[in-house]
Scaffold this motif. Structure first.
Motif, mmCIF file in Angstrom:
data_model
loop_
_atom_site.group_PDB
_atom_site.id
_atom_site.type_symbol
_atom_site.label_atom_id
_atom_site.label_comp_id
_atom_site.label_asym_id
_atom_site.label_seq_id
_atom_site.Cartn_x
_atom_site.Cartn_y
_atom_site.Cartn_z
ATOM 1 N N VAL A 58 -3.909 14.690 -8.158
ATOM 2 C CA VAL A 58 -3.544 13.815 -9.274
ATOM 3 C C VAL A 58 -4.244 14.251 -10.553
ATOM 4 O O VAL A 58 -3.643 14.297 -11.640
ATOM 5 C CB VAL A 58 -3.880 12.347 -8.931
ATOM 6 N N LEU A 109 0.578 9.472 -6.627
ATOM 7 C CA LEU A 109 0.047 8.132 -6.902
ATOM 8 C C LEU A 109 0.528 7.116 -5.873
ATOM 9 O O LEU A 109 -0.219 6.202 -5.487
ATOM 10 C CB LEU A 109 0.450 7.689 -8.311
ATOM 11 N N ASN A 158 -1.714 3.590 -5.687
ATOM 12 C CA ASN A 158 -2.169 3.208 -7.019
ATOM 13 C C ASN A 158 -0.940 2.778 -7.826
ATOM 14 O O ASN A 158 -0.445 3.503 -8.691
ATOM 15 C CB ASN A 158 -2.886 4.388 -7.693
ATOM 16 N N ASP A 182 -0.906 2.598 -11.822
ATOM 17 C CA ASP A 182 -0.694 3.874 -12.501
ATOM 18 C C ASP A 182 0.746 4.364 -12.342
ATOM 19 O O ASP A 182 1.295 5.009 -13.244
ATOM 20 C CB ASP A 182 -1.656 4.928 -11.957
#
Length: 504
Positions: free
Chosen positions: A251, A277, A282, A285
């Motif tokens: 990432v 992600l 996450n 994000d």
């Protein structure tokens, strides 16, 4: 009243005399001729439908007869735009049919070849591999390669990726290491080592060409080529980290790459970032990346549309029940999730069958056609685990995705909000996907128009009558006379009732 009775009796006496003089041969000729004519019409309608995707009779009635009868054709009204509009639509159609590099394509040596060793099947078509060779020529070569000996030799080594033709260039050319990593490395670890060696050379070449890029057109072309090489290496290194389980490192590498080269959106690095992600769960994000790239001015993709649907579904899927929703109706959050699913399915209707495991997956190709079966395979291959991780998401998709097709207008070209599918989807997917062991999904399926079905039924019925009349002429003659007598009785009854009503 008397005059009408005389006229009707005279007409029917002539008709009955004519019918009584008919022989069975006449009925055979009549039914045979009508069967032949309807068969010819059926053949012509079928040919026209296979070539143009619509019924000729239906098109003539809609285009020519309907305006004469006072009707208005929505499609013609909406299509009566200027020549500039026609040019824009043609350009839009061409851009839709463009074949794109798969952002998440696998490694040729470490993954595709391994599949061939195990199964004996070729996962990539010749057309797909040829497109990859063309991509290498486009991104990794330029007109000024003759100024650098390594690049000049590299351009001859690109089409043939054998180790012998590439090994001699390793000390001079970053692209030689790229070819070895892609083609010859049998594991991801080995590919990563080769890409790291390519990175050292690629960075030094990039720095040199960056200082000379404004000294002329040839130096600018070199800098553009060196930029493409550097971006490709860093992206593949990030994908190696992702495959080896170092997702956070991947990432970071992708974010740095997007920040360093923000204008290179053609590589679609944000799709790699979204997948990583999602692996980290996450979701905040993920939503931030979607807010930046899910824009109407940017080309859509299955990754963008279905990831947005997944995030909307995640908010309600764990408590969603179709029985409860049918009793109380959908809440605002559930309605947003369903609309997001409908939007995603409208963009690419092939994806749900793979996500719901109603159709088996194969290895994704190196190139995809947006909104096609190839894109659906590429998306599902990497994102199915993310949908399974969200509780109830696949259940919500299962309950709602088919409702999209009730909202899509028919014919498909007449919708105002619906974005029509390009006609080249099926042809391109058959070139990209190995049809030997994979059945290509096609949408929209061309349904047979009413007039073709009607003509087929009429042809079959008259052919059956002709056969029966030829085999049993006397019996069919008696049957025809009985039908005509019954029709005369019905007509006389209705005529007498009408005359009585008129006289009264």
């Amino acid at each position: 009243c008397l005059l009408s009775k005389l006229v009707s009796s005279g007409v029917f006496s002539a008709v009955s005399m004519f019918l009584n003089t008919l022989t069975p041969k006449f009925y055979v000729a009549l039914t045979g001729t009508s069967s032949l004519i309807s068969g010819l019409i059926l053949i012509f309608e079928w040919w026209y439908f296979r070539k143009y995707g619509t019924s000729f009779i239906e098109q003539v009635s809609v285009s020519h007869l309907r305006p004469l009868l006072g009707g208005v054709d929505n499609s013609s009204a909406s299509s009566s735009s200027s020549s500039n509009g026609d040019t824009d639509s043609s350009r839009q159609s061409v851009s839709e049919c463009k074949v794109w590099r798969n952002p998440l394509n696998l490694f040729r040596g470490a993954e595709y070849n391994r599949y061939t060793w195990v199964t004996g099947r070729e996962p990539l078509t010749y057309y797909d591999m040829n497109l990859s060779a063309q991509d290498h020529q486009t991104f990794f070569t330029c007109d000024s390669d003759h100024l650098r000996p390594a690049d000049a030799s590299k351009s001859t080594a690109l089409p043939s990726t054998s180790r012998a033709s590439v090994q001699c260039l390793q000390d001079l050319c970053a692209t030689a290491y790229i070819l070895l990593a892609e083609e010859e490395a049998t594991t991801i670890v080995e590919a990563e080592k080769l890409f790291k060696q390519a990175l050292k050379i690629g960075e030094s070449c990039y720095r040199r060409s960056q200082q000379l890029q404004h000294h002329g057109a040839q130096y600018e072309a070199q800098h553009r080529r060196d930029t493409n090489v550097l971006v490709y290496i860093k992206r593949r290194l990030a994908m190696c980290s992702r495959k080896l389980g170092r997702t956070r490192e991947a990432v970071k590498m992708m974010r740095d790459l997007m920040k360093e080269f923000p204008l290179l959106s053609m590589f679609n690095i944000h799709e790699n970032l979204l997948e990583s992600l999602l692996e980290l769960q996450n979701y905040a994000d993920v939503q931030a990346v979607l807010a930046k790239y899910d824009d109407i001015s940017l080309p859509k993709s299955a990754t963008i549309c279905y990831t947005a649907a997944l995030l909307k579904a995640r908010a309600v899927s764990d408590k969603f029940s179709p029985e409860a929703a049918s009793r109380r109706g959908l809440s605002t959050a559930e309605m947003n999730a369903v609309e997001a699913i409908h939007r995603a399915v409208e963009f690419n209707p092939h994806v749900p069958k793979y996500l719901l495991e109603m159709k088996s997956l194969i290895l994704p190709p190196e190139h995809i056609l947006k909104r096609g079966d190839s894109e659906a395979i590429a998306y599902t291959f990497f994102h199915l685990q993310h949908w399974k991780r969200v509780e109830g998401a696949l259940n919500l998709l299962h309950c709602t995705w088919e409702g999209t097709f009730r909202m899509i207008p028919y014919p498909l070209e007449k919708g105002h909000l619906f974005y029509p599918y390009p006609v080249c989807t099926e042809t391109a997917d058959r070139e990209l996907l190995p049809t030997v062991f994979h059945e290509v999904s096609v949408y929209p399926k061309k349904e047979l128009p009413f007039f073709i079905l009607f003509t087929a039924g009429l042809c079959s019925f008259t052919a059956m009558l002709a056969l029966l009349t030829h085999q049993f002429p006397e019996l069919m003659g008696v049957f025809a006379k009985a039908v005509s007598d019954l029709a005369k009785q019905e007509f006389f009854f209705e005529e007498n009732s009408l005359n009585t009503y008129i006289c009264v």
